[in-house]
Design a protein around this motif. Structure first.
Motif, PDB file in Angstrom:
ATOM      1  N   HIS A 132      -7.157  -1.101   4.414  1.00 34.30           N
ATOM      2  CA  HIS A 132      -6.888   0.286   4.022  1.00 34.30           C
ATOM      3  C   HIS A 132      -7.505   1.237   5.042  1.00 34.30           C
ATOM      4  CE1 HIS A 132      -6.128   3.758   1.578  1.00 34.30           C
ATOM      5  NE2 HIS A 132      -7.408   4.064   1.540  1.00 34.30           N
ATOM      6  N   SER A 152      -0.796  -1.140   7.639  1.00 35.24           N
ATOM      7  CA  SER A 152      -1.122  -0.719   6.269  1.00 35.24           C
ATOM      8  C   SER A 152      -0.956   0.785   6.044  1.00 35.24           C
ATOM      9  CB  SER A 152      -2.553  -1.136   5.953  1.00 35.24           C
ATOM     10  OG  SER A 152      -3.440  -0.770   7.021  1.00 35.24           O
ATOM     11  N   ASN A 181       3.565  -2.122  -2.252  1.00 32.96           N
ATOM     12  CA  ASN A 181       2.931  -2.809  -3.372  1.00 32.96           C
ATOM     13  C   ASN A 181       4.012  -3.547  -4.160  1.00 32.96           C
ATOM     14  OD1 ASN A 181       1.640  -3.624  -5.710  1.00 32.96           O
ATOM     15  ND2 ASN A 181       0.525  -1.723  -6.007  1.00 32.96           N
ATOM     16  N   SER A 183       3.520  -6.274  -6.047  1.00 34.56           N
ATOM     17  CA  SER A 183       3.021  -6.974  -7.241  1.00 34.56           C
ATOM     18  C   SER A 183       2.853  -6.048  -8.438  1.00 34.56           C
ATOM     19  CB  SER A 183       1.673  -7.645  -6.935  1.00 34.56           C
ATOM     20  OG  SER A 183       0.698  -6.668  -6.626  1.00 34.56           O
ATOM     21  N   GLU A 185       0.395  -4.117  -9.059  1.00 38.93           N
ATOM     22  CA  GLU A 185      -0.997  -3.994  -9.485  1.00 38.93           C
ATOM     23  C   GLU A 185      -1.564  -2.647  -9.051  1.00 38.93           C
ATOM     24  OE1 GLU A 185      -3.164  -8.091  -9.070  1.00 38.93           O
ATOM     25  OE2 GLU A 185      -1.670  -7.925  -7.493  1.00 38.93           O
ATOM     26  N   SER A 187      -4.562  -1.883  -8.558  1.00 36.59           N
ATOM     27  CA  SER A 187      -5.679  -2.035  -7.614  1.00 36.59           C
ATOM     28  C   SER A 187      -5.212  -2.186  -6.176  1.00 36.59           C
ATOM     29  CB  SER A 187      -6.515  -3.262  -7.995  1.00 36.59           C
ATOM     30  OG  SER A 187      -5.731  -4.446  -7.936  1.00 36.59           O
ATOM     31  N   LYS A 188      -3.928  -2.435  -5.982  1.00 39.64           N
ATOM     32  CA  LYS A 188      -3.406  -2.646  -4.642  1.00 39.64           C
ATOM     33  C   LYS A 188      -2.983  -1.326  -4.005  1.00 39.64           C
ATOM     34  CE  LYS A 188      -3.246  -7.160  -3.861  1.00 39.64           C
ATOM     35  NZ  LYS A 188      -4.052  -7.599  -4.990  1.00 39.64           N
ATOM     36  N   THR A 217       3.388  -6.521   2.893  1.00 43.31           N
ATOM     37  CA  THR A 217       2.884  -6.616   1.523  1.00 43.31           C
ATOM     38  C   THR A 217       1.742  -7.615   1.471  1.00 43.31           C
ATOM     39  OG1 THR A 217       3.497  -6.844  -0.808  1.00 43.31           O
ATOM     40  CG2 THR A 217       4.389  -8.494   0.701  1.00 43.31           C
ATOM     41  N   ILE A 218       0.828  -7.391   0.531  1.00 42.04           N
ATOM     42  CA  ILE A 218      -0.308  -8.293   0.362  1.00 42.04           C
ATOM     43  C   ILE A 218      -0.006  -9.343  -0.702  1.00 42.04           C
ATOM     44  CG2 ILE A 218      -2.696  -8.455  -0.484  1.00 42.04           C
ATOM     45  CD1 ILE A 218      -3.315  -5.908   0.994  1.00 42.04           C
ATOM     46  N   ALA A 221      -3.320 -10.804  -6.828  1.00 41.67           N
ATOM     47  CA  ALA A 221      -4.771 -10.582  -6.802  1.00 41.67           C
ATOM     48  C   ALA A 221      -5.525 -11.700  -6.092  1.00 41.67           C
ATOM     49  CB  ALA A 221      -5.298 -10.426  -8.221  1.00 41.67           C
ATOM     50  N   TYR A 223      -4.534 -13.154  -3.546  1.00 42.10           N
ATOM     51  CA  TYR A 223      -4.064 -13.121  -2.157  1.00 42.10           C
ATOM     52  C   TYR A 223      -3.047 -14.220  -1.865  1.00 42.10           C
ATOM     53  CZ  TYR A 223      -7.351  -9.453  -1.133  1.00 42.10           C
ATOM     54  OH  TYR A 223      -8.020  -8.268  -1.153  1.00 42.10           O
TER      55      TYR A 223
END
Length: 286
Positions: A132, A152, A181, A183, A185, A187-188, A217-218, A221, A223
């Motif tokens: 980030h 990012s 993002n 997923s 989430e 938190s992402k 994309t990540i 949670a 990973y």
């Protein structure tokens, strides 16, 4: 009868002494064997540890490359995916091992760590920032020599800050990926899939010092990613290409990490970010 009792008693003592001697002999033998095994184990572990320290990264890197080649051969994928060795929390010595194996693309998540490592590595290393980015630190990031890509970018504000920083520093246009993002989430970091095209268009139209190259994309949670995460990013690329008037194959897909990079390549990834499989488990107690 008395003589018989004496003989019986003597025989019993003889058998007892013999039994004790046998037991003692066996105990000594076992202890000796244990000592030999311990010495051999210690020697083996020391040798294995030295081998791992000297050849661990090189061997692991070769293995990852072979696995990537195997996927390409199995699926007929012509384009070789970029392998970014994610080296966060790892000492420069380990990066140099990978460098000595011909590797040049390294990924970092933290600006300070990147600033510390960059001067200690050869100048032809290509640094990919995958963490980030704080808008206020955009210029510091752009000033890092050898920065090849920021993977990012997740807001117009950040894109504008990076654009201004590139112009102020006077470097060539900076390649960037829009982080999505996939997923869901909270938190992402990353834009929602439906907002990716708008951000990509903003970069293309309003940020002349940035070069939009694709999406990242990540995943989940832990990973790792599910096939639907990869599928989502592929679908977003189609939408972005259509909106920007580009060919899909001209846009990169950065997806897949240590636990799922093979599956990601099968589903179209052009950039995989592999860390622990190459460098070992990370130490966050720095």
């Amino acid at each position: 009868s008395h003589t018989a009792d004496q003989l019986c008693s003597q025989s019993l003592r003889f058998l007892q002494d013999l039994f004790v001697q046998i037991i003692l002999h066996e105990v000594v033998s076992v202890l000796s064997m244990q000592r030999v095994l311990c010495m051999r184990t210690a020697t083996f572990m020391a040798s294995a540890g030295a081998t791992k320290a000297e050849h661990g990264v090189a061997t692991a890197l070769k293995d990852v490359r072979q696995r990537i080649s195997a996927v390409r051969e199995r699926t007929g994928i012509a384009r070789e995916p970029r392998l970014v060795a994610v080296s966060k929390t790892k000492p420069v010595e380990m990066l140099r091992e990978a460098y000595d194996e011909g590797h040049r693309d390294f990924g970092e998540n933290y600006l300070q760590e990147l600033q510390e490592k960059q001067p200690q590595m050869p100048s032809d290393v290509r640094w990919h920032f995958i963490g980030h980015v704080q808008s206020r630190k955009s210029r510091q990031l752009v000033e890092v020599p050898g920065l090849a890509m920021v993977q990012s970018v997740d807001s117009e504000k950040l894109a504008n800050k990076l654009d201004n920083a590139v112009e102020a520093v006077g470097r060539e246009p900076l390649p960037v990926l829009v982080q999505v993002n996939t997923s869901g989430e909270e938190s992402k970091f990353g834009v929602e899939p439906q907002d990716a095209a708008a951000l990509a268009k903003h970069i293309q139209d309003s940020c002349k010092n940035l070069r939009f190259q694709g999406l990242m994309t990540i995943g989940m949670a832990d990973y790792s990613s599910k096939p639907e995460n990869f599928q989502t990013l592929t679908e977003v690329r189609s939408e972005v290409a259509k909106k920007l008037g580009l060919q899909e194959e001209d846009l990169e897909l950065s997806m897949g990490m240590s636990g799922d990079f093979e599956q990601a390549i099968e589903m179209g990834s052009t950039n995989v970010r592999v860390g622990s499989t190459i460098f070992g488990a990370r130490n966050y107690d720095k």
